[in-house]
Scaffold this active site. Structure first.
Site, PDB file in Angstrom:
ATOM      1  N   ILE A 161       0.606  -1.273  -0.200  1.00  0.00           N
ATOM      2  CA  ILE A 161       0.455  -0.259   0.244  1.00  0.00           C
ATOM      3  C   ILE A 161       0.619   1.541  -0.071  1.00  0.00           C
ATOM      4  O   ILE A 161       0.576   2.254   0.575  1.00  0.00           O
ATOM      5  CB  ILE A 161      -0.790  -0.133   0.936  1.00  0.00           C
ATOM      6  CG1 ILE A 161      -0.236  -0.152   2.766  1.00  0.00           C
ATOM      7  CG2 ILE A 161      -1.764  -1.256   0.649  1.00  0.00           C
ATOM      8  CD1 ILE A 161      -1.016   0.076   3.920  1.00  0.00           C
ATOM      9  N   GLY A 162       2.185   1.173  -0.360  1.00  0.00           N
ATOM     10  CA  GLY A 162       2.894   2.510  -0.130  1.00  0.00           C
ATOM     11  C   GLY A 162       4.439   2.165   0.193  1.00  0.00           C
ATOM     12  O   GLY A 162       5.079   2.960   0.044  1.00  0.00           O
ATOM     13  N   GLY A 176       5.983   0.227   0.688  1.00  0.00           N
ATOM     14  CA  GLY A 176       7.656  -0.733   0.750  1.00  0.00           C
ATOM     15  C   GLY A 176       6.956  -2.403   0.856  1.00  0.00           C
ATOM     16  O   GLY A 176       8.504  -2.916   1.507  1.00  0.00           O
ATOM     17  N   ALA A 197      -2.386  -3.547  10.248  1.00  0.00           N
ATOM     18  CA  ALA A 197      -1.961  -3.604  11.849  1.00  0.00           C
ATOM     19  C   ALA A 197      -0.638  -3.752  11.270  1.00  0.00           C
ATOM     20  O   ALA A 197      -0.206  -4.965  13.029  1.00  0.00           O
ATOM     21  CB  ALA A 197      -2.966  -5.512  11.936  1.00  0.00           C
ATOM     22  N   ARG A 213       1.594  -5.456  10.090  1.00  0.00           N
ATOM     23  CA  ARG A 213       1.948  -7.022  10.256  1.00  0.00           C
ATOM     24  C   ARG A 213       2.456  -6.921   9.076  1.00  0.00           C
ATOM     25  O   ARG A 213       2.941  -8.984   9.156  1.00  0.00           O
ATOM     26  CB  ARG A 213       0.661  -7.383  10.769  1.00  0.00           C
ATOM     27  CG  ARG A 213      -0.399  -7.357   9.666  1.00  0.00           C
ATOM     28  CD  ARG A 213      -1.762  -8.837  10.148  1.00  0.00           C
ATOM     29  NE  ARG A 213      -1.611  -9.748   9.638  1.00  0.00           N
ATOM     30  CZ  ARG A 213      -1.213 -10.597   8.204  1.00  0.00           C
ATOM     31  NH1 ARG A 213      -1.393  -9.991   6.968  1.00  0.00           N
ATOM     32  NH2 ARG A 213      -1.063 -11.935   8.559  1.00  0.00           N
ATOM     33  N   ALA A 216      12.826  -7.372  13.674  1.00  0.00           N
ATOM     34  CA  ALA A 216      12.675  -6.141  13.597  1.00  0.00           C
ATOM     35  C   ALA A 216      11.371  -6.284  13.950  1.00  0.00           C
ATOM     36  O   ALA A 216      10.932  -7.356  14.490  1.00  0.00           O
ATOM     37  CB  ALA A 216      11.801  -6.580  11.841  1.00  0.00           C
ATOM     38  N   LYS A 217      10.288  -5.192  14.711  1.00  0.00           N
ATOM     39  CA  LYS A 217       9.073  -4.695  15.211  1.00  0.00           C
ATOM     40  C   LYS A 217       8.353  -4.649  13.771  1.00  0.00           C
ATOM     41  O   LYS A 217       7.516  -5.458  13.638  1.00  0.00           O
ATOM     42  CB  LYS A 217       9.052  -4.156  16.216  1.00  0.00           C
ATOM     43  CG  LYS A 217       9.473  -5.021  17.527  1.00  0.00           C
ATOM     44  CD  LYS A 217       9.279  -3.507  18.903  1.00  0.00           C
ATOM     45  CE  LYS A 217      10.305  -4.841  19.820  1.00  0.00           C
ATOM     46  NZ  LYS A 217       9.475  -3.994  22.093  1.00  0.00           N
ATOM     47  N   GLY A 218       8.200  -3.580  14.099  1.00  0.00           N
ATOM     48  CA  GLY A 218       7.245  -2.842  12.502  1.00  0.00           C
ATOM     49  C   GLY A 218       7.108  -1.499  13.046  1.00  0.00           C
ATOM     50  O   GLY A 218       7.629  -0.901  13.942  1.00  0.00           O
ATOM     51  N   GLU A 246       2.246   1.744  11.453  1.00  0.00           N
ATOM     52  CA  GLU A 246       1.317   2.927  12.519  1.00  0.00           C
ATOM     53  C   GLU A 246       2.012   3.454  13.853  1.00  0.00           C
ATOM     54  O   GLU A 246       1.575   4.684  14.030  1.00  0.00           O
ATOM     55  CB  GLU A 246       0.300   2.092  13.091  1.00  0.00           C
ATOM     56  CG  GLU A 246      -0.850   1.118  12.773  1.00  0.00           C
ATOM     57  CD  GLU A 246      -1.457  -0.089  13.506  1.00  0.00           C
ATOM     58  OE1 GLU A 246      -2.390   0.631  13.497  1.00  0.00           O
ATOM     59  OE2 GLU A 246      -1.050  -0.960  13.314  1.00  0.00           O
TER      60      GLU A 246
END
Lengths: 288, 772, 167
Positions: free
Chosen positions: B488-489, B491, B529, B531, B726-728, B731
């Protein structure tokens, strides 16, 4: 989507005037930058049967600065104003307004006549032009007339222009050395936003006396307007902080703002007060 | 097929070759030169164009709907109303992969009788051109008889209020109890109470919803759709009355999502029109359609009552949350849960009572939006921390330091955090990076604010989330990844390529990715999320590692070196101790293929699974793990006009591992801008449910003139559950921004505007009891 | 439909990216719709009212919102879209800088941003950051927060000045 219409692209002013007079049976609506008219047409707020495009007539676009006057062709774009070296010396407030006007593409398309003719109380160019005592030249097949911009608007979305008339020029007297013209607008964001309050001030001072004061207010009444009683409180006077505050308060009383999605009438009044006082103070400070 | 349960232990390698590098994303060049095909750029021979007729008012009974003139119009192919539908409802829950029970969230596809929100669809039109479809739309006659509606949650909870959903308008309730709240308040020296509010917010992705549908040679309904969730094919199939395997959804590269393309929007309308006409259908929302056609961020009213000791230690926290769910349920129960779980923020609170409700009204429905309830909670908990600090006369950062949640502590739901919690490091680094304060001049006042946060990554664990990916090598040594993941943009796709390249020792350019096809690529779950990297990155890594193992085993035979002494890098397979002993990677693949070695791998990755929360206490695991970090802001406020300028903006996040640091920075910078809009200028305004901000002239997202340049401090604890630790960041990048701005504005002007957005007008009003 | 020109329909010869294409369009067709119908789908539809800049194209070197421009009015002008500036093998310095700086995320606003930047740089080859900001204020971007866009445009401006000096 836009609904259908006839489109003419004449390359002479006479051709335009013919078309807006009776054209091919239906008077045509003049189209320049389209940043207001096309939006209104898409929203079906206006649905002309015939449209005449002004972009094929180069002489309608341009800035002429003579010894006494500045004259803008009707199709002079907001970017033309912004990029003009000449205006930077004889219409700074207009350049400031151009800078705060829409985004680049809109500035590249939108024209000074369009910004007047769209009759928006939130117009950005009109307050500085009005404060500069600009005049609007209206031409039709039956002749031309000149109307002070200050008397051009007659009510919300109403003006003195007949449908067979075209704005063919906007002009004002070059300002004397001892004068200052300023513009500032409040909006809900800094880039490309519709004005919440726009204030233009033009002042001339001689020997410590305010000889001319012009205060034009945008987005706070059915039309852009001048706060003439506030102006007259200042003319012939030596300005003091108290007088400036009083004149700014008077300006708020001459406006008739409304509540809308961008701001309340209360905030708009407050904005007039703050901006008017600020610009008057700045102008006076620079001239004394 | 590899089948892996996560261990929670981060796998780190000493020398990462592809991961961690700021590589140019695989999708960048195509987008820069204008050659990337978005959904709306596809057309088909013989396609029809669709339009949606929407209700102009929010609460009404539909007493007459006459489409006869529209149907009679030349070149109109189809007009559908509720009477034409075999199945009137569509589910609007989170799409699951595992058959776990879903909520009762069905929504009428088209209005049959009652209109519940402004913009609810009344009819669908398909015609030979858009112009004809629009003309047909104007020929539809309908009568709407207004019925009393309810437009805020407080009113909706009153006895006798009009009922929008269920029996009492409460579409979700969430309680969390921890420790002994009464005891906690008894131990407190001070009790501080504040109520904070947030507004309706629009995602404002630049690509409006668009889709193209057709029936293929196998009688499958195909949809190319601008969506974050190709897995919605199941809900679409149910709604149009065909088996799940008869609907195929592809999304490919999407022009922005932010949660706004998570629910089904145009897909169901297209599928219905395809089914009724048998012809290809294209439906592109106008911007006005888009603003009316997908759910918004939930407005929350959040009352915080905090008990603190004189030294700043929090002894008790009581939180009341009321969310405006709008006219339909959608994801409200989950959003409310996220808000409740996040309500204490990244602070240790042993005595806790959280009581939340999501309430139906006749406003636009609300659903997923970046931050998903937890972002709203952050607006409250971080402003509350500053209020506490001010009341107690303790430095704001010191107060936070005395209360930080640490690794091993339990969060609100009494479940321990196992990964690193680097909140303190992030707050200190971000704050320090603001540098010397800007000097105040004239009417300007300078203020600073900071906000820390706790934001989950990965889906709710009791939804039993899984993701799949397939990795294969071609006999020329090129690598193929297949996975349903939608980009969704941010990457998402490129990151998967980087992971496969890392494991298989090739360059990112050597990897081709096939993605986002619900029928052909292994389902990866949703791009929501935070994810996609965590779940699908792991699936790709697991698949690539299994494949690598088989190939290295084959290499060991040829090179005469034990397999644990072999590595692959830059397309060469070599002995670690003697790199002279080597062979080209493509030679190895050829040898392996000739030997009949399986040169591809399909892997499934399972997030930690849990059962539901304790219904009384809300105790238990909710998310796989959390991201921690902070955002610091310096503002200048014009105390006369109320205008706010953001002068400095610094983010510090522990992302676990930055797979692509440039992409991480991009997310952080974008989150900063979106958070700024949330804080200062953005608001979807509904009057009696009617949207009065229907375009980007009224709904004001930040422009290039409004945002500061953002400084990103990327920390890598390496302790996340994602690939390489990695986490994220999707959000988390947004979550702390709005409260940091709110705190900075308060610092500047000395009073707090407790209701977002903090407009110039509200600032002026707060500074003067009555504006002059 | 007649093949003759009347005041509501005509066959236009549009010069797009250096090639002249003929297309029969009604008077009320916007340049955005006309270009997309011709396959120039890199011109993006975002708002159709001049708020977002996704549909920006160069008309004789000046960026305009094609959604507010009637197709008939650009006959005789040279129209350039982002694909006319460069391609995968030979990117324009702006395209190259956007790629290198990671100034592209979802990419939907990118064609418009590059066009606006191009137009701004042809007026002002050595822009300050404030000039860049003002030049791009009509292009909404929801993903990037603009930070990398500013860097990319500044970098490209330098590269374009250098190329101009050496050529």
């Amino acid at each position: 989507m836009l609904s259908g219409f006839e489109l003419d692209l004449p390359d002479t002013l006479v051709g335009v005037l013919d078309l807006i007079a009776d054209g091919r049976g239906t008077p045509a609506v003049p189209l320049a930058g389209g940043t207001s008219l096309i939006v209104d047409m898409r929203a079906r707020r206006t649905m002309p049967n015939a449209v005449v495009w002004l972009g094929k007539i180069p002489e309608l676009r341009g800035i002429q600065v003579t010894q006494d006057h500045v004259r803008l062709g009707p199709c002079t774009t907001v970017s033309d104003i912004l990029n003009s070296d000449e205006l930077a010396g004889s219409g700074v407030s207009l350049v400031r307004a151009a800078e705060a006007f829409g985004g680049q593409m809109v500035r590249n398309a939108a024209t000074v006549a369009g910004n007047i003719a769209c009759n928006s109380p939130a117009s950005d160019l009109v307050p500085p032009l009005m404060a500069l005592d600009a005049e609007v030249i209206l031409e039709s097949r039956s002749g031309s007339r000149t109307v002070a911009l200050d008397r051009y608007f007659t009510g919300y979305k109403e003006d003195v222009r007949r449908t067979d008339e075209l704005i063919t020029g906007i002009s004002w007297k070059r300002q004397e050395e001892s004068s200052v013209d300023l513009f500032h607008k409040l909006a809900r964001r800094k880039g490309d936003a519709i004005t919440v309050v726009g204030v233009a001030v033009n002042m001339a001072v001689s020997d410590g006396t305010c000889m001319r004061a012009r205060i034009a207010l945008g987005a706070v009444a059915p039309t852009v307007l001048r706060a003439k009683r506030a102006e007259s409180m200042l003319e012939g006077e030596t300005l003091t902080p108290g007088l400036i505050e009083a004149a700014a308060r008077q300006a708020t009383e001459e406006a008739s703002p409304i509540d809308d999605v961008r701001a309340s009438a209360t905030y708009r009044r407050h904005g007039i007060q703050v901006l008017t006082a600020r610009l008057l103070t700045q102008a006076w400070g620079r001239l004394t | 097929m590899t089948d892996t349960i996560p261990t929670g232990k981060a796998v780190t390698r000493d020398a990462l070759r592809q991961v961690g590098r700021p590589l140019v994303r695989t999708d960048a060049v195509g987008k820069a030169v204008g050659k990337t095909m978005y959904v709306g750029d596809h057309v088909m021979q013989g396609m029809l164009h669709a339009r949606v007729l929407r209700s102009p008012i929010a609460s009404a009974r539909l007493t007459r709907l006459d489409v006869s003139k529209a149907r009679a119009l030349d070149r109109v192919a189809c007009v559908l109303t509720a009477d034409d539908l075999e199945r009137p409802l569509i589910a609007v829950d989170i799409p699951g992969q595992t058959g776990r029970a879903r909520l009762e969230t069905d929504q009428q596809v088209l209005v049959r009788d009652r209109v519940r929100y402004h913009g609810e669809p009344l009819a669908l039109i398909a015609a030979e051109t858009v112009e004809i479809a629009e003309e047909a739309m104007r020929l539809i006659e309908f009568d709407l008889e207004p019925i009393p509606g309810v437009y805020n949650p407080e009113d909706a909870l009153q006895p006798g209020a009009p009922i929008v959903q269920g029996t009492d308008n409460v579409v979700a309730a969430q309680k969390i109890v921890k420790g002994d709240i009464e005891k906690g308040f008894r131990e407190a020296d001070r009790i501080i109470e504040n109520t904070f509010q947030t507004q309706f917010v629009e995602h404002a992705f630049l690509e409006p919803e668009v889709g193209l549908g057709w029936v293929d040679e196998n009688n499958i309904i195909n949809l190319r759709a601008s969506t974050q969730v190709i897995e919605n094919f199941r809900f679409i199939a149910d709604a149009i009355g065909v088996p799940h395997n008869r609907v195929r959804v592809r999304a490919s590269l999407v022009g922005g999502g932010f949660g706004g393309k998570e629910d089904v929007t145009m897909e169901c309308y297209i599928a219905l029109l395809v089914k009724h006409t048998g012809r290809p259908i294209r439906l592109e929302f106008t911007r006005e359609d888009s603003l009316m056609g997908h759910g918004k961020r939930h407005p929350f009213t959040m009352t915080y009552r905090t008990g603190v000791k004189a030294d700043g230690t929090i002894t008790a926290l009581e939180v009341r949350l009321i969310a405006d769910a709008g006219a339909y349920v959608f994801l409200s129960p989950y959003v409310l849960l996220y808000a409740a779980i996040a309500a204490p923020g990244p602070y240790r609170v042993d005595n806790l009572l959280i009581d939340g409700r999501a309430v139906a009204t006749n406003n636009m429905y609300t659903s997923a939006f970046r931050g998903f309830g937890a972002a709203q909670a952050a607006v409250a908990y971080e402003q509350q921390m500053d209020e506490i600090a001010m009341e107690l006369g303790i430095d704001r950062i010191e107060l936070r330091r005395r209360n930080y949640l640490r690794s091993g502590d339990t969060i609100s739901s009494n479940y321990p955090i196992e990964s690193a919690v680097w909140t303190e490091e992030c707050v200190d680094r971000a704050w320090a990076a603001l540098g010397e304060p800007t000097e105040a001049t004239g009417h300007l006042r300078i203020g600073r604010g900071v906000a820390a946060y706790q934001q989950s990554y990965g889906r709710i664990t009791y939804l039993h989330d899984t993701s799949q990916a397939w990795v294969g090598v071609e006999i020329d040594g090129s690598v193929t990844v297949r996975s349903g993941v939608t980009d969704i943009g941010a990457g998402q796709v490129s990151a998967l390529g980087q992971i496969a390249a890392e494991v298989l020792g090739v360059d990112l350019d050597d990897v081709a990715i096939y993605n986002s096809d619900s029928a052909v690529t292994p389902l990866a779950g949703t791009t929501t999320a935070t994810r996609a990297l965590y779940m699908t990155g792991n699936a790709v890594k697991v698949a690539a590692e299994a494949l690598r193992g088989r190939l290295i085993e084959r290499a060991a035979k040829s090179l005469g070196v034990a397999s644990d002494g072999i590595d692959i890098a830059d397309g060469t397979v070599f002995a670690i101790d003697d790199p002279g002993i080597s062979m080209p990677f493509h030679e190895l693949v050829k040898l392996s293929a000739a030997d009949g070695i399986h040169c591809s791998e399909l892997a499934i990755f399972r997030a930690p699974f849990s059962d539901g929360l304790d219904p009384e206490t809300g105790e238990g695991q909710v998310h796989p793990d959390y991201v921690f970090g902070a955002h610091a802001i310096e503002v200048a406020v014009d105390v006369e006009t109320g205008e706010v300028s953001i002068l400095k903006s610094v983010a510090a996040h522990d992302v676990g591992r930055a797979i692509n640091p440039t992409a991480v920075e991009g997310q952080i910078e974008g989150g900063a801008a979106q958070g700024q809009g949330f804080a200062l200028s953005e608001e979807m305004i509904y009057e009696e449910g009617r949207l009065i901000t229907p375009s980007f002239s009224e709904y004001l997202i930040p422009t290039s003139m409004d945002v500061p340049k953002v400084e990103s401090i990327i920390l890598e604890s390496g302790t996340g559950l994602g690939p390489f630790g990695a986490k994220g960041i999707g959000e988390p990048a947004l979550t702390p921004v709005a409260p940091a701005i709110a705190n900075a504005v308060t610092d500047a002007i000395g009073v707090r505007v407790k209701e977002l957005p903090i407009t110039p007008e509200k600032i002026v009003a707060a500074l003067h009891a009555e504006p002059t | 439909m007649t093949s003759e020109t009347d005041m509501t329909h005509k066959t236009l010869a549009l010069e797009v990216n250096g090639r002249v294409v003929e297309t029969r369009v009604p008077a009320h067709r916007t340049l955005l719709d006309a270009l997309r119908d011709l396959g120039y789908v890199e011109v993006k539809r975002g708002c159709e009212k001049g708020d977002c800049g996704a549909c920006a194209v160069l008309v004789d070197g000046v960026a305009l919102d094609s959604c507010l421009t009637l197709a008939w009015t650009v006959e005789g002008c040279s129209v350039t879209t982002v694909t006319g500036l460069g391609n995968r093998t030979e990117m324009h310095p702006l395209q190259e800088a956007f790629v290198e700086h990671g100034a592209i995320q979802c990419g939907y606003c990118t064609p418009g941003l590059i066009i606006a930047a191009h137009s701004m740089l042809s007026e002002n080859p050595s822009p300050s950051e404030a000039d860049i900001r003002n030049g791009l204020s009509g292009n909404l971007c929801r993903c990037t927060g603009y930070t990398k866009v500013f860097d990319a445009v500044a970098k490209a401006a330098g590269a374009m000045r250098e190329a101009g000096e050496t050529s």
